[in-house]
Design a protein around this motif. Structure first.
Motif, mmCIF file in Angstrom:
data_model
loop_
_atom_site.group_PDB
_atom_site.id
_atom_site.type_symbol
_atom_site.label_atom_id
_atom_site.label_comp_id
_atom_site.label_asym_id
_atom_site.label_seq_id
_atom_site.Cartn_x
_atom_site.Cartn_y
_atom_site.Cartn_z
ATOM 1 N N GLN A 690 11.920 -6.246 3.205
ATOM 2 C CA GLN A 690 12.579 -5.345 2.275
ATOM 3 C C GLN A 690 13.920 -5.939 1.835
ATOM 4 O OE1 GLN A 690 10.675 -2.831 1.422
ATOM 5 N NE2 GLN A 690 9.208 -3.425 3.009
ATOM 6 N N ASP A 734 14.788 -2.591 -2.649
ATOM 7 C CA ASP A 734 14.144 -1.481 -1.958
ATOM 8 C C ASP A 734 15.139 -0.390 -1.581
ATOM 9 O OD1 ASP A 734 11.267 -2.474 -1.496
ATOM 10 O OD2 ASP A 734 12.503 -4.156 -0.838
ATOM 11 N N GLU A 807 10.804 3.918 4.939
ATOM 12 C CA GLU A 807 9.534 4.474 5.399
ATOM 13 C C GLU A 807 9.141 5.690 4.559
ATOM 14 O OE1 GLU A 807 6.076 4.758 7.418
ATOM 15 O OE2 GLU A 807 7.565 3.136 7.563
ATOM 16 N N LYS A 810 7.732 4.500 1.410
ATOM 17 C CA LYS A 810 6.347 4.043 1.555
ATOM 18 C C LYS A 810 5.379 5.238 1.546
ATOM 19 C CE LYS A 810 7.259 -0.221 4.121
ATOM 20 N NZ LYS A 810 7.078 -0.923 5.417
ATOM 21 N N GLN A 811 5.775 6.310 2.254
ATOM 22 C CA GLN A 811 4.923 7.499 2.238
ATOM 23 C C GLN A 811 4.823 8.084 0.828
ATOM 24 O OE1 GLN A 811 6.454 10.191 5.166
ATOM 25 N NE2 GLN A 811 6.066 8.810 6.902
ATOM 26 N N GLN A 813 4.935 6.322 -1.878
ATOM 27 C CA GLN A 813 4.008 5.436 -2.582
ATOM 28 C C GLN A 813 2.556 5.850 -2.319
ATOM 29 O OE1 GLN A 813 4.836 1.503 -1.265
ATOM 30 N NE2 GLN A 813 6.898 1.425 -2.194
ATOM 31 N N GLN A 814 2.271 6.104 -1.044
ATOM 32 C CA GLN A 814 0.905 6.519 -0.711
ATOM 33 C C GLN A 814 0.546 7.838 -1.392
ATOM 34 O OE1 GLN A 814 0.738 6.578 3.540
ATOM 35 N NE2 GLN A 814 1.093 4.351 3.750
ATOM 36 N N GLY A 895 2.888 0.771 -4.462
ATOM 37 C CA GLY A 895 2.498 -0.116 -3.378
ATOM 38 C C GLY A 895 1.475 -1.143 -3.782
#
Length: 962
Positions: A690, A734, A807, A810-811, A813-814, A895
């Motif tokens: 990152q 990031d 983190e 990232k969640q 993104q999902q 992502g």
């Protein structure tokens, strides 16, 4: 006789106690010793060597005789250099004569007898000088002691002079009859005179008066110059024995003329300077005399005035006169103006009514002992108090009371000095001081952050040993400094805006965390710690402010209690008031220090307290917070027996639902007092890929934050807000760590522009700043900052918050990818461009910046996905951004890469066409695949079945793949 005379002089030297008088007889003794050596070296052969040595010892003797004559032995405490005007010319004259009459003739006259006669002129001239000086001193003497002493010494000098003249006439074969027996008497007389003079000193018991030896030293020097010049001229003309053919004698005379001129100039300048100084002193005396005469005249005028005029009507200060019981007799115009009452209204009233009821002057005249104490004090009494004006306004004054005796009855004169302006100036100065402390405390945060961060890194590298203990001590003291800075800022905030967030809490709940924290600290310090807090006590307070009060009281109690002592916290209810006691059996506080212990930067000044670290901030902060809550705090202490701080808090009504207490500050602050910290640093973790952008204008802070972040992430640096915005838009990091106080645009403006730009709106932003006040924190959070950290920061906390934000991203993104997949599965038959066009303006306004970007991305891909050569370059051009920016943006939000996103979009469209039964080859070309084989391979990788299998399964309503 020589030995007897030397013994008599030494006896005089030992008897006298005066420093200068000792010096006088010391010089005489040295002169006698020199004469004795000169006498011993006189031989019949008259060799040149013995001749020079004899003259040299004679020079030595003359030298000390002149020093003795020019020394004032009766002035024991007078600096010797003050009387140098007579000594220096005489010494120079002797040296010049020795060179002229002895050295040069010996060198340039070959005849030994003639050089011997030349040296006799030296002895005659110097002896004549000594005799003259002694006679002058004897003439100026007005005291029997000095007259006797100098007369005897003059007799000795005259005898020596006659002996030298006789010796010269005999040696030069002049037709002079021999003295015979009288010559022996002449040699005996000098020593007899010295012995008699020493005997006068030994028998003298009264101090001698001053003799003024040189009233006009310039004339004395001039006579010496003329004497030597005349002898030079006579010698050259008459060819006397000391005359030589060498020009050096003329050089010696010229040197003496120059030296004498310089001495005369120096003495003249000294006299002029001394006269100017005397004139200044006389002028100052005249000024002082005029001033004293003026004061004397004023005093005489005051005495001649009537007793009834005790008040000076033209005085700028307000003045009242009262009786011994405090009844006002008169008031001057200034008092009438200050009190806004007519003199008639004041007369007859009690002066105590002018003072506030809680003021000591209100009760002054109620006690006759105060009046009698005033009578005994010549300087009067001065008291700072508060006066009530006729309209009820209260203002501070300095009241000065003076006792005045009168024939009829004594009276008391009160002078009032209005302190309102002074108090306002003091308040303004205190405000400026508070602002200065607040500003400098902000500046302390950055260096403290760097220092603590560097210590953290070295602690991580040295996890054991003596070096680890020293680093831990340094870290603990660094945290103490951080706590003091926080307290200073809190004091400044309370002075500017003492607003509190008041809520109702259960006392036992809000004290649970502080009690637990300080239990560990007390155990570390070998103290017993107990607390007794009932569960039925409720209070209204600002939770964090209450914890700060409790923190400082408990920290002081533990700090000032030696090992083996005890600290107790107890609470009970008394008349709807909660009494919270913090009791210790430590060193206690002296009575003199208890009155000032709550003032800023004031500490108890006893010896035990001085050995303990502290600057007097904590209890001042406690006092301010207690005042802000409108509570009361009381101190009871006995030196060497401990202290008890009692906090009086109004009891609040119980609540059905207990509020959750905010984040505790005690846990973090107590860690700065602990000797060992649990897990002070994070463990090594694997380095991520990152990218974190740091926007900070302080170079040292930049370096420190970079070293912290690069433990786990890549780091980019920007020295200004403008450069940070440029790098953020170009590289799409990031996460961004940004300071608020930047050169150029500040951190708030940087945050606003980041969140308003669709390229950077998704990037989490941490504001890391020295400004920790609530207003700045709220402003940053309102501008959508993801985190707000204050300096100095803990590197473990910073890294943890960075990891959490990444983190969470990232969640997110999902979540976006899952939404996208669900949208593609349930997508309507119409193409994506038509879908976007159906959106209303209201729907667009409700979308976030990231959602708007995804809508634009979907619409663009939906419009161009059928083009076989569609790639990231065309997509970036349509979206008006660079390829790097597009790649980073899609990577952060979804992502994935732009090419994968296009491929997944095409495959999703292919699913819909295959469901309608379209041929596989045509479907591949329609969704932008140039090869049916490549289409089949990509379809199988995504859906675990071939296009043919997918088409068959959907036609038969199965669900075997996809």
């Amino acid at each position: 006789m020589q030995l007897i005379s030397i013994s008599a002089v030494v006896a005089s030297y030992l008897k006298t106690s005066s420093r200068s008088f000792k010096l006088f007889w010391k010089f005489i003794a040295l002169a006698l010793v020199g004469a004795m050596f000169a006498q011993v070296l006189i031989t019949k052969e008259n060799l040149v060597t013995t001749h020079l040595l004899s003259n040299f010892f004679s020079l030595f003797s003359y030298f000390f005789i002149i020093l003795a004559i020019e020394t004032n032995p009766h002035l024991s405490d007078t600096p010797l250099n003050k009387y140098i005007s007579g000594r220096v010319p005489a010494v120079f004259f002797i040296v010049v004569c020795f060179s002229y009459f002895v050295l040069l003739p010996t060198e340039f006259i070959g005849d030994v007898e003639q050089s011997y006669l030349a040296s006799m002129f030296f002895h005659i001239v110097i002896t004549l000088l000594i005799f003259t000086r002694l006679v002058v001193c004897a003439i100026k003497s007005r005291h029997k002691f000095w007259l006797s002493t100098y007369s005897l010494l003059s007799m000795s000098a005259l005898a020596i002079l006659l002996a030298k003249i006789n010796l010269y006439t005999t040696s030069s074969n002049m037709m002079v009859p021999a003295l015979g027996y009288f010559e022996t008497v002449l040699n005996f007389i000098p020593y007899l005179g010295v012995i008699l003079a020493a005997n006068v000193t030994l028998n003298n018991t009264t101090p001698a008066i001053t003799i003024k030896k040189h009233t006009n030293p310039e004339l004395y020097i001039l006579l010496l110059v003329l004497c030597l010049a005349l002898m030079h001229v006579l010698g050259q003309e008459l060819q006397l024995p000391y005359s030589t053919t060498s020009y050096l004698q003329s050089v010696v005379i010229a040197f003496w003329l120059i030296t004498a001129s310089v001495l005369i100039m120096v003495i003249t300048l000294q006299k002029r300077r001394y006269m100017n100084k005397l004139k200044q002193q006389i002028h100052q005396l005249d000024i002082d005399k005029a001033s004293y005469l003026k004061i004397n005249k004023q005093l005489n005028n005051s005495l001649t005035n009537s007793e009834d005029k005790a008040i000076v009507s033209v005085s700028n200060n307000a003045i009242l006169t009262t009786t011994m019981t405090g009844e006002i007799l008169s008031a001057n115009p200034a008092a009438v103006q200050m009190l806004q009452c007519l003199e008639d209204e004041l007369e007859g009233e009690l002066v105590s009514h002018l003072f506030c009821e809680d003021d000591q002057m209100h009760y002054f005249f109620d006690f006759q002992s105060n009046v009698y104490a005033l009578q005994r004090k010549d300087d009067g009494i001065s008291v700072e108090c508060r006066v009530i004006r006729a309209d009820g306004t209260k203002f501070p004054v300095q009241a000065e009371l003076q006792w005045a005796e009168r024939e009829e009855q004594p009276l008391i004169v009160l002078t009032f000095i209005n302190l309102t302006a002074r108090k306002l100036a003091e308040a303004k100065a205190l405000e400026l001081k508070d602002k200065f402390i607040a500003n400098i405390s902000h500046e302390f945060r950055t260096p403290l952050t760097i220092i603590n961060g560097v210590l953290d890194r070295y602690l991580k590298q040295n996890e054991s040993g003596e070096e680890f203990k020293e680093l831990t001590t340094a870290k603990r003291n660094g945290l103490r400094l951080v706590r003091m800075v926080e307290q200073l800022l809190e004091l400044s905030r309370l002075a500017d805006n003492p607003k509190l967030s008041i809520s109702t809490y259960r006392l036992s709940t809000i004290m649970a965390m502080p009690n637990d924290s300080f239990s560990r600290l007390a155990k570390q310090n070998q103290l017993s710690f107990s607390f007794d807090i009932p569960d039925n006590l409720w209070l209204e307070c600002d939770a964090q402010a209450f914890e700060k009060i409790l923190f400082n009281l408990l920290a002081n109690a533990i700090k000032y209690t030696p090992p083996g002592g005890s600290v107790k916290v107890s609470a009970y209810c008394e008349d709807d008031t909660i009494i919270l006691d913090v009791i210790d059996n430590g060193i206690g506080i002296t009575t003199a220090s208890q009155s000032k212990i709550f003032e800023r930067f004031q500490r108890a000044d006893d010896l035990k307290n001085q050995s303990i670290f502290g600057v007097g901030i904590g209890l001042s902060l406690v006092n301010e917070l207690v005042k802000a809550h409108q509570w009361r705090i009381n101190l009871v202490s006995e030196y060497n027996h401990g202290s008890k701080f009692s906090l009086s808090i109004p009891l609040a009504s119980a609540k059905d639902v207990e509020l959750e207490t905010p984040l505790s500050v005690s846990e973090n602050e107590v860690s700065s007092l602990l000797i060992e910290q649990d897990n002070p640093l994070n463990q090594n973790s694997s380095h991520s890929q990152q990218v974190v952008l740091v926007i900070e204008d302080n170079v040292d802070m930049q370096s420190h934050i970079k070293q912290v972040i690069e433990q786990q992430h890549h780091c980019m640096l920007a020295i200004s807000g403008e450069l940070g915005l440029s790098l953020a838009q170009e590289y799409i990091p990031d996460l961004i760590v940004c300071d608020i106080m930047l050169t150029g645009i500040d951190g708030f403006e940087v945050l606003k522009q980041l969140k308003d730009n669709e390229l950077t709106a998704h990037i989490p932003v941490i504001l890391l700043t020295a400004r920790s006040d609530l207003d700045c924190r709220l402003q940053g959070l309102n501008l959508r900052a993801d985190e707000y950290l204050s300096k100095p920061f803990n590197q473990q906390e910073l890294l943890t918050r960075i990891d959490n934000l990444i983190e969470n991203r990232k969640q997110l993104q999902q979540t976006y990818m899952h939404k996208f997949e669900q949208k593609q599965i349930a997508k309507r038959k119409e193409n994506s461009v038509h879908n976007v066009s159906l959106l209303t303006e209201e729907d667009k306004e409700n979308l976030s910046v990231d959602d708007v970007f995804l809508q634009k991305l979907e619409a663009t891909v939906a419009k161009m996905y059928m083009e076989i050569d569609l790639g990231i370059d065309q997509l970036a051009n349509e979206l008006a951004m660079s390829e790097r920016q597009l790649q980073r943006k899609i990577k952060v939000l979804l992502g994935t890469t732009p090419n994968n996103f296009i491929k997944e979009f095409r495959l999703a469209k292919a699913q819909e066409l295959l469901k309608n039964g379209t041929q596989i080859g045509i479907v591949a070309l329609d969704v932008g695949f140039s090869s049916q084989t490549y289409f089949g391979r990509c379809f199988k990788e995504s859906f675990n079945c071939t296009p043919k299998q997918y088409q068959q399964s959907n036609s038969s309503n199965g669900n075997k793949c996809g």
